[in-house]
Enzyme design. Structure first.
Site, PDB file in Angstrom:
ATOM      1  N   SER A   1      12.248  -9.331 -35.713  1.00  0.00           N
ATOM      2  CA  SER A   1      13.441  -9.873 -36.366  1.00  0.00           C
ATOM      3  C   SER A   1      13.993  -8.813 -37.314  1.00  0.00           C
ATOM      4  CB  SER A   1      13.059 -11.130 -37.163  1.00  0.00           C
ATOM      5  OG  SER A   1      14.080 -11.518 -38.066  1.00  0.00           O
TER       6      SER A   1
ATOM      7  N   TYR B   1       7.742 -15.327 -43.763  1.00  0.00           N
ATOM      8  CA  TYR B   1       8.300 -14.997 -42.448  1.00  0.00           C
ATOM      9  C   TYR B   1       8.512 -13.490 -42.317  1.00  0.00           C
ATOM     10  CZ  TYR B   1      11.699 -14.837 -38.605  1.00  0.00           C
ATOM     11  OH  TYR B   1      12.368 -14.538 -37.442  1.00  0.00           O
TER      12      TYR B   1
END
Length: 254
Positions: free
Chosen positions: A139, A152
């Protein structure tokens, strides 16, 4: 969708392959002639999307025994895995001072441990061949910090570190290791996060969605097929010198 037969006879494994980015990748690989094993936690979801050349098997990437047994069975049924895509993941934001160990451990178990286990077990058969492609779907949060999502971000940074080290371990072989780092993609995860952000911040869902959309430099959500196109390049002809790289797909420089 790019269609050719350059991957005919290759066996690909995609975790989180029943929805979103994983499904788009699976469909693309099938169109190129590959035999694709898709995994996810829900067999009914996998069964509903599987087409000819696509085989759905329920597997929780957090559970080592499941990963070992499922990948061994896939290799037995369809031959050595030569394309491994570690895509399964969760994306939930939470401030650090509100993050307990249960939340932290589940995020790491899914995103980072899951990638590690998937790649480790896939390498067992891939190492017996002369060609292999390993891709981790990380990501933009793995490239830079994302506000309100330290856990995250840490898990996605870890995936990139894993890929970079593996690219060094297998340098000069027929195997390459790369990560794809999308911005916000038009998937169910964005839908869930829209509701979550709206509730936490006390704003409308429209405004919450706008926050994510505007994080992408081109001010729109990335499409799943755009991420699948990057994967197509990384597994396609002429990709042998693309190794240890982080491919950002977020509409501009991050």
């Amino acid at each position: 969708m790019i269609q050719n037969t350059s991957l005919a006879g290759k066996h690909a494994l995609i975790t989180g392959g029943g929805t979103g980015i994983g499904l788009a990748m699976a469909q693309t690989l099938v169109a190129q002639g590959a035999q694709v094993t898709i995994t996810g936690r829900r067999q009914d979801v996998l069964d509903s999307v599987a087409t000819d050349g696509m085989f759905g098997v329920a597997m929780d990437v957090r559970e080592e025994t499941q990963v070992v047994d499922t990948i061994a069975a896939a290799v037995e049924a369809r031959g050595p895995i030569q394309i491994c895509i570690a895509n399964a993941g969760v994306a939930t934001g939470k401030a650090v001072h509100k993050t307990d160990m249960a939340f932290w451990r589940d995020m790491m178990a899914t995103n980072l441990d899951g990638a590690f286990l998937t790649i480790r077990e896939s390498l067992g058969s891939m190492r017996q061949t002369d060609w292999g492609r390993v891709i981790a779907v990380s990501s933009i949060a793995g490239i830079r910090g994302v506000p309100g999502a330290a856990c995250y971000s840490a898990s996605k940074h870890g995936m990139i570190g894993l890929i970079r080290s593996l690219s060094e371990d297998y340098m000069g072989t027929g195997m390459t290791f790369n990560s794809i780092c999308p911005g916000y993609v038009d998937t169910e995860i964005v839908t869930r996060n829209t509701q979550s952000i709206a509730n936490r911040a006390g704003i409308s869902e429209e405004k919450a969605l706008g926050i994510m959309v505007n994080t992408n430099r081109h001010r729109r959500l990335v499409e799943c097929d755009e991420v699948a196109a990057a994967m197509t390049w990384l597994v396609g002809p002429g990709s042998q010198s693309i190794n240890g790289q982080n491919i950002e797909i977020a509409g501009g420089q991050m």
